[in-house]
Design a protein around this motif. Structure first.
Motif, PDB file in Angstrom:
ATOM      1  N   GLU A  29     -26.176 -13.227 -46.902  1.00 15.94           N
ATOM      2  CA  GLU A  29     -25.638 -12.765 -48.177  1.00 15.94           C
ATOM      3  C   GLU A  29     -25.863 -11.277 -48.391  1.00 15.94           C
ATOM      4  N   THR A  30     -27.061 -10.779 -48.017  1.00 18.38           N
ATOM      5  CA  THR A  30     -27.412  -9.378 -48.313  1.00 18.38           C
ATOM      6  C   THR A  30     -27.432  -8.493 -47.074  1.00 18.38           C
ATOM      7  N   GLY A  31     -27.489  -9.111 -45.898  1.00 20.10           N
ATOM      8  CA  GLY A  31     -27.591  -8.330 -44.669  1.00 20.10           C
ATOM      9  C   GLY A  31     -28.971  -7.748 -44.457  1.00 20.10           C
ATOM     10  N   THR A  32     -29.988  -8.262 -45.220  1.00 18.54           N
ATOM     11  CA  THR A  32     -31.360  -7.757 -45.125  1.00 18.54           C
ATOM     12  C   THR A  32     -32.184  -8.668 -44.234  1.00 18.54           C
ATOM     13  N   GLU A  33     -33.013  -8.030 -43.412  1.00 19.21           N
ATOM     14  CA  GLU A  33     -33.907  -8.800 -42.552  1.00 19.21           C
ATOM     15  C   GLU A  33     -34.931  -9.526 -43.417  1.00 19.21           C
ATOM     16  N   THR A  34     -35.302 -10.732 -43.030  1.00 22.28           N
ATOM     17  CA  THR A  34     -36.308 -11.502 -43.767  1.00 22.28           C
ATOM     18  C   THR A  34     -37.669 -11.314 -43.120  1.00 22.28           C
ATOM     19  N   ARG A  61     -35.979 -18.377 -47.670  1.00 16.97           N
ATOM     20  CA  ARG A  61     -36.538 -17.287 -46.878  1.00 16.97           C
ATOM     21  C   ARG A  61     -36.805 -16.063 -47.767  1.00 16.97           C
ATOM     22  N   GLU A  62     -37.847 -15.329 -47.420  1.00 15.34           N
ATOM     23  CA  GLU A  62     -38.247 -14.147 -48.173  1.00 15.34           C
ATOM     24  C   GLU A  62     -37.617 -12.912 -47.552  1.00 15.34           C
ATOM     25  N   LEU A  63     -36.928 -12.119 -48.393  1.00 11.94           N
ATOM     26  CA  LEU A  63     -36.328 -10.884 -47.904  1.00 11.94           C
ATOM     27  C   LEU A  63     -37.395  -9.820 -47.690  1.00 11.94           C
ATOM     28  N   ASP A  64     -37.207  -9.032 -46.657  1.00  7.45           N
ATOM     29  CA  ASP A  64     -38.144  -7.958 -46.333  1.00  7.45           C
ATOM     30  C   ASP A  64     -37.611  -6.636 -46.878  1.00  7.45           C
ATOM     31  N   ASN A  65     -37.484  -6.543 -48.223  1.00  4.35           N
ATOM     32  CA  ASN A  65     -36.985  -5.320 -48.846  1.00  4.35           C
ATOM     33  C   ASN A  65     -38.087  -4.248 -48.880  1.00  4.35           C
TER      34      ASN A  65
END
Length: 304
Positions: free
Chosen positions: A9-14, A23-27
């Protein structure tokens, strides 16, 4: 090594953590948060240099004093000295005050005396008399107008100075005999005089023969201190037995126990432990609680 996972959905690595399919996003952390964090680190280093911060290693005493030489102990001592200096004028005026009227006639001094008295009462008196001076069994209520040794300003101050049955040379002293413990009266005699004493304060339902016998015991053993009419004697600290106010409890069992053992309450002398102006402030505070009595002419002359 686990494979990287990218959120669709966000293209962010978890982070690789997963709970129940979530899953937890690694922002990355916000920039403003990072700058504050780095500033705190920098400030801590500056603080370590300027102020006392690090204790000595084990086996050694002391600490790093810092280049500015700050000491909270010194600061507190200086603040206390400044506080005492600001109060010195009022304490000097209290030391010269000879009556409650003299203090009350000066509004600023009166406010100071009550505040200082209340503070010292909490420190030195409330343990026994209660935070509201209401007293407990064996400790007098200071809010009423019942006083064993007198309730004028001078009487209260004398009690504070010298105490009751304390180790002071001028302490106020009286002793009720332990009529039962010392074998001075029989149990029957004690119960008879107990009933008679309770009848003096309005108690009813007692046996007439017991009252008559109790009156005889009272006349021979108790009237010397409490008076023929049982109204007490302040010069001896002998309580009034006709007012239904009992320092050690007014139930038949409690009154009988008082006669049996002879109570021996002790109040410490505060002379030498507290400064005279502080004792005067305490006197004014206790007097103001509602039970203070006007001075007699003799007391007024004695205070001059």
């Amino acid at each position: 090594m686990s494979e990287k996972h990218i959120d669709q959905e966000t293209g962010t690595e978890t982070t690789g953590h997963e709970w129940d399919g979530i899953r937890e996003l690694d922002n990355p952390l916000p920039r403003w948060w990072l700058w504050i964090f780095y500033a705190c680190i920098a400030w801590s280093v500056v603080y370590w240099v300027l102020m006392p911060a690090w204790p000595a290693p084990p086996g050694m005493q002391g600490f790093t004093e810092g280049v500015v030489g700050n000491s909270e102990r010194v600061n507190v001592a200086e603040d206390m000295q400044a506080l005492q200096a600001s109060r010195s004028e009022f304490f000097t005026r209290l030391d010269a005050a000879e009556s409650y009227d003299a203090i009350e006639s000066d509004p600023a001094l009166f406010r100071f005396a009550l505040a200082a008295g209340e503070s010292n009462f909490a420190n030195f008196c409330a343990t026994c008399h209660g935070a509201g001076a209401q007293g407990f069994t064996g400790y007098p209520n200071l809010n009423d107008d019942v006083w064993l040794w007198g309730g004028s300003f001078n009487d209260i101050r004398t009690t504070l100075l010298y105490g009751i049955r304390s180790d002071h040379a001028e302490t106020r002293y009286s002793q009720m005999p332990a009529y039962g413990a010392d074998g001075l009266l029989s149990r029957e005699q004690i119960r008879n005089v107990r009933d008679y004493v309770l009848s003096l304060s309005g108690g009813t339902g007692f046996d007439a023969a017991a009252l008559s016998a109790g009156a005889e015991v009272f006349a021979s053993q108790c009237a010397t201190c409490h008076g023929d009419n049982g109204m007490g004697d302040r010069t001896q600290g002998a309580p009034d037995l006709t007012d239904a106010i009992w320092l050690y409890g007014g139930s038949p069992e409690q009154v009988e126990n008082s006669i049996w053992r002879g109570p021996f309450g002790v109040m410490p002398a505060w002379e030498g432990r507290l400064d005279d102006p502080v004792i005067t402030a305490l006197t004014a505070y206790v007097y103001s609680l509602g039970g203070g009595e006007a001075e007699t002419a003799a007391e007024g002359a004695a205070g001059e």
